[in-house]
Design an enzyme around this catalytic site. Structure first.
Site, PDB file in Angstrom:
ATOM      1  N   CYS A 181       7.630   0.855  11.003  1.00  0.00           N
ATOM      2  CA  CYS A 181       6.657   1.892  10.695  1.00  0.00           C
ATOM      3  C   CYS A 181       5.273   1.307  10.429  1.00  0.00           C
ATOM      4  O   CYS A 181       4.379   1.296  11.024  1.00  0.00           O
ATOM      5  CB  CYS A 181       7.194   2.451   9.549  1.00  0.00           C
ATOM      6  SG  CYS A 181       8.913   2.917   9.583  1.00  0.00           S
ATOM      7  N   LYS A 193       0.485  11.109   8.943  1.00  0.00           N
ATOM      8  CA  LYS A 193       1.645  10.165   8.937  1.00  0.00           C
ATOM      9  C   LYS A 193       1.162   8.749   9.150  1.00  0.00           C
ATOM     10  O   LYS A 193       1.332   7.959   8.586  1.00  0.00           O
ATOM     11  CB  LYS A 193       2.888  10.580   9.758  1.00  0.00           C
ATOM     12  CG  LYS A 193       3.785   9.802  10.152  1.00  0.00           C
ATOM     13  CD  LYS A 193       4.624   9.205   8.852  1.00  0.00           C
ATOM     14  CE  LYS A 193       5.396   7.920   8.774  1.00  0.00           C
ATOM     15  NZ  LYS A 193       6.724   7.803   8.134  1.00  0.00           N
TER      16      LYS A 193
HETATM   17  N1  SAJ Z   1       5.216  -5.740   2.448  1.00  0.00           N
HETATM   18  C1  SAJ Z   1       4.256  -6.897   2.008  1.00  0.00           C
HETATM   19  N2  SAJ Z   1       3.853  -6.618   0.800  1.00  0.00           N
HETATM   20  C2  SAJ Z   1       3.809  -5.526  -0.166  1.00  0.00           C
HETATM   21  C3  SAJ Z   1       4.542  -4.397   0.366  1.00  0.00           C
HETATM   22  C4  SAJ Z   1       5.253  -4.530   1.473  1.00  0.00           C
HETATM   23  O1  SAJ Z   1       4.165  -7.909   2.561  1.00  0.00           O
HETATM   24  O2  SAJ Z   1       3.081  -5.460  -1.074  1.00  0.00           O
HETATM   25  C5  SAJ Z   1       5.938  -6.018   3.676  1.00  0.00           C
HETATM   26  C6  SAJ Z   1       7.329  -5.701   3.422  1.00  0.00           C
HETATM   27  O3  SAJ Z   1       8.043  -6.944   3.148  1.00  0.00           O
HETATM   28  C7  SAJ Z   1       7.942  -5.308   4.909  1.00  0.00           C
HETATM   29  C8  SAJ Z   1       6.705  -4.565   5.511  1.00  0.00           C
HETATM   30  O4  SAJ Z   1       5.403  -4.866   4.414  1.00  0.00           O
HETATM   31  O5  SAJ Z   1       7.939  -6.221   5.861  1.00  0.00           O
HETATM   32  C9  SAJ Z   1       6.716  -2.895   5.081  1.00  0.00           C
HETATM   33  O6  SAJ Z   1       7.591  -2.802   4.021  1.00  0.00           O
HETATM   34  P1  SAJ Z   1       7.173  -1.448   3.015  1.00  0.00           P
HETATM   35  O7  SAJ Z   1       8.195  -1.499   2.135  1.00  0.00           O
HETATM   36  O8  SAJ Z   1       5.781  -1.482   2.613  1.00  0.00           O
HETATM   37  O9  SAJ Z   1       7.386  -0.183   3.961  1.00  0.00           O
HETATM   38  P2  SAJ Z   1       8.426   0.481   4.998  1.00  0.00           P
HETATM   39  O10 SAJ Z   1       8.124  -0.115   6.428  1.00  0.00           O
HETATM   40  O11 SAJ Z   1       9.886   0.016   4.551  1.00  0.00           O
HETATM   41  O12 SAJ Z   1       8.191   2.050   4.999  1.00  0.00           O
HETATM   42  C10 SAJ Z   1       7.031   2.631   5.108  1.00  0.00           C
HETATM   43  C11 SAJ Z   1       6.592   3.591   3.939  1.00  0.00           C
HETATM   44  N3  SAJ Z   1       5.298   3.905   4.116  1.00  0.00           N
HETATM   45  C12 SAJ Z   1       4.469   3.884   2.979  1.00  0.00           C
HETATM   46  O13 SAJ Z   1       4.460   3.359   2.022  1.00  0.00           O
HETATM   47  C13 SAJ Z   1       2.911   4.282   3.324  1.00  0.00           C
HETATM   48  C14 SAJ Z   1       7.490   4.871   4.060  1.00  0.00           C
HETATM   49  O14 SAJ Z   1       7.180   5.517   2.742  1.00  0.00           O
HETATM   50  C15 SAJ Z   1       7.540   5.453   5.333  1.00  0.00           C
HETATM   51  O15 SAJ Z   1       8.546   6.472   5.121  1.00  0.00           O
HETATM   52  C16 SAJ Z   1       7.985   4.296   6.435  1.00  0.00           C
HETATM   53  O16 SAJ Z   1       7.203   3.263   6.201  1.00  0.00           O
HETATM   54  C17 SAJ Z   1       7.910   4.937   7.749  1.00  0.00           C
HETATM   55  O17 SAJ Z   1       9.390   5.298   8.106  1.00  0.00           O
HETATM   56  O18 SAJ Z   1       7.117   5.124   8.141  1.00  0.00           O
END
Ligand code: SAJ
Length: 405
Positions: free
Chosen positions: A253, A199
């Protein structure tokens, strides 16, 4: 099918409880927060998420119950928060520990206790197992970390693969059978240690990829190259998939889990550590961009600059570790005088200074808009930004007249 008591009705526990109930499992959802339980009992959901209200309706029809009390049964899913100390970078496992302790007071002999909360690798052995070992009742501990992404939780609950970490294949299979009532993805059975580590590795992978995009963004800014175009073209290569640069990484996360590895393996986790630092540096980078654009365009009154978006990402109402909050914290710590207007359609409570609650009033109050979150609202309102200076940190605008990171 066994009765399931879901402990903790937050972002993960609630959808999971609803999903099980709407697939024929007898479910009781338990949370110690009385007003949250009352809200659910009154037939209302407690946060915004695509498809959640509909799922809630199905679960109510199927007879889901909500309570402040733990039930006596043979199957528990623990989805309580694992708060994180921003200074020490350690998680506080006490909610998980207390939930498991209370489960032990109520559960049947040989009950299965599934922990879904994300924990740092080794937490189950170090903190949870000793409580179970210390008492006479025999229960089976399982770790089945959640994987659903806010904004698409309902779909992902149904379709994502799941990892079930247990001490024996028999127990893992029993747990797999409960999840397979709704989960159409592959259910992978493993041990607890592997499940914990997997995870954290998944979220760390994403953090590093975003850090790479953010570092490219800084490199490209230095020589005035278009990072988004470069990533778009590079991603046409069949083995390249770079994520998007942005104002920082928030949420509970991705911005948190990699620190577990850095904290436990400081000698080895150098790349992981550096990626975290790059992502954490982005809010300050946005402030530098705002300052340089303001200088270029002769804007001296920073109260006429508006920050659009307070949540950690688009179309969710969660503000935990949000880049905008990190940015405001950075401004405060550095003693800069930047009395920004701030607006987010999903944040109705007063959270920060300068916050406004009306989109029209916000647009009237500012000449310079910094788009920090790509909510649908702003995507639908781009024409209303005409005539304003716009710094688009999320690549919402196609228009080349806007400034980019
Ligand atoms: N972000 C960027 N650039 C990107 C993608 C995201 O700057 O290309 C930023 C987002 O704006 C945000 C942060 O990263 O601030 C995280 O957002 P996210 O959409 O990437 O992920 P989370 O935190 O909403 O959810 C993640 C997911 N993990 C993965 O994709 C590996 C989700 O599947 C998990 O269940 C979740 O963490 C968790 O609860 O651990």
């Amino acid at each position: 099918m066994k009765k399931v008591n879901v402990i903790g009705l937050g972002y993960i526990g609630l959808p999971t409880a609803l999903m099980l109930a709407s697939h024929g499992v007898e479910v009781v959802g338990t949370d110690y927060n009385q007003s949250l339980v009352q809200t659910l009992q009154a037939g209302k959901t407690t946060f915004e998420e695509k498809g959640l209200d509909e799922l809630f309706g199905h679960a109510l029809d199927a007879g889901i119950r909500f309570s402040n009390e733990y039930e006596t049964c043979g199957f528990y899913i623990v989805a309580v928060p694992t708060p994180y100390d921003p200074d020490t970078k350690q998680i506080d496992a006490s909610y998980v520990v207390n939930a498991v302790k209370t489960v032990l007071e109520h559960c049947e002999e040989e009950a299965i206790v599934v922990v879904e909360s994300t924990v740092s690798p080794g937490t189950m052995d170090r903190f949870v197992r000793p409580i179970v070992a210390a008492q006479k009742k025999h229960v089976h501990l399982v770790h089945a970390p959640e994987r659903i992404i806010p904004g698409n939780m309902v779909y992902e609950l149904l379709h994502n693969s799941r990892t079930i970490g247990a001490d024996s294949p028999e127990i893992a299979e029993q747990v797999g059978a409960v999840y397979s009532t709704f989960c159409e993805g592959e259910i992978v059975l493993t041990d607890i240690r592997t499940a914990e580590m997997t995870k954290v590795v998944e979220n760390t992978f994403r953090d590093i990829n975003i850090a790479f995009a953010n570092e490219l963004c800084k490199i490209c800014r230095r020589d005035n190259m278009d990072v988004n175009e470069i990533i778009r073209i590079a991603n046409k290569h069949p083995r390249v998939n770079i994520l998007s640069p942005g104002p920082g990484v928030g949420g509970h996360c991705i911005s948190v889990d990699p620190w577990f590895l850095v904290g436990d393996y400081p000698e080895e986790a150098k790349l992981i550590h550096q990626a975290r630092l790059v992502n954490d540096s982005m809010p300050a980078f946005v402030v530098e961009r705002i300052e340089s654009i303001a200088k270029e365009r002769g804007v001296s009154d920073f109260s006429r600059i508006g920050l659009y978006g307070l949540t950690y990402k688009e179309n969710v109402d969660d503000t935990r570790e949000s880049p905008t909050l990190q940015l405001l914290e950075h401004v405060k710590k550095s003693g800069k005088k930047m009395p920004f207007c701030v607006y987010d359609p999903y944040v109705t409570r007063d959270l920060v200074e300068g916050q406004m609650h009306d989109f029209d009033a916000f647009l009237d109050a500012v000449d310079f808009v910094v788009i920090l979150v790509a909510h649908q609202e702003i995507r639908d309102s781009l024409s209303r930004l005409n005539g304003k200076i716009v710094l688009d940190t999320r690549r919402v605008c196609e228009d080349d007249s806007v400034y980019r990171l």
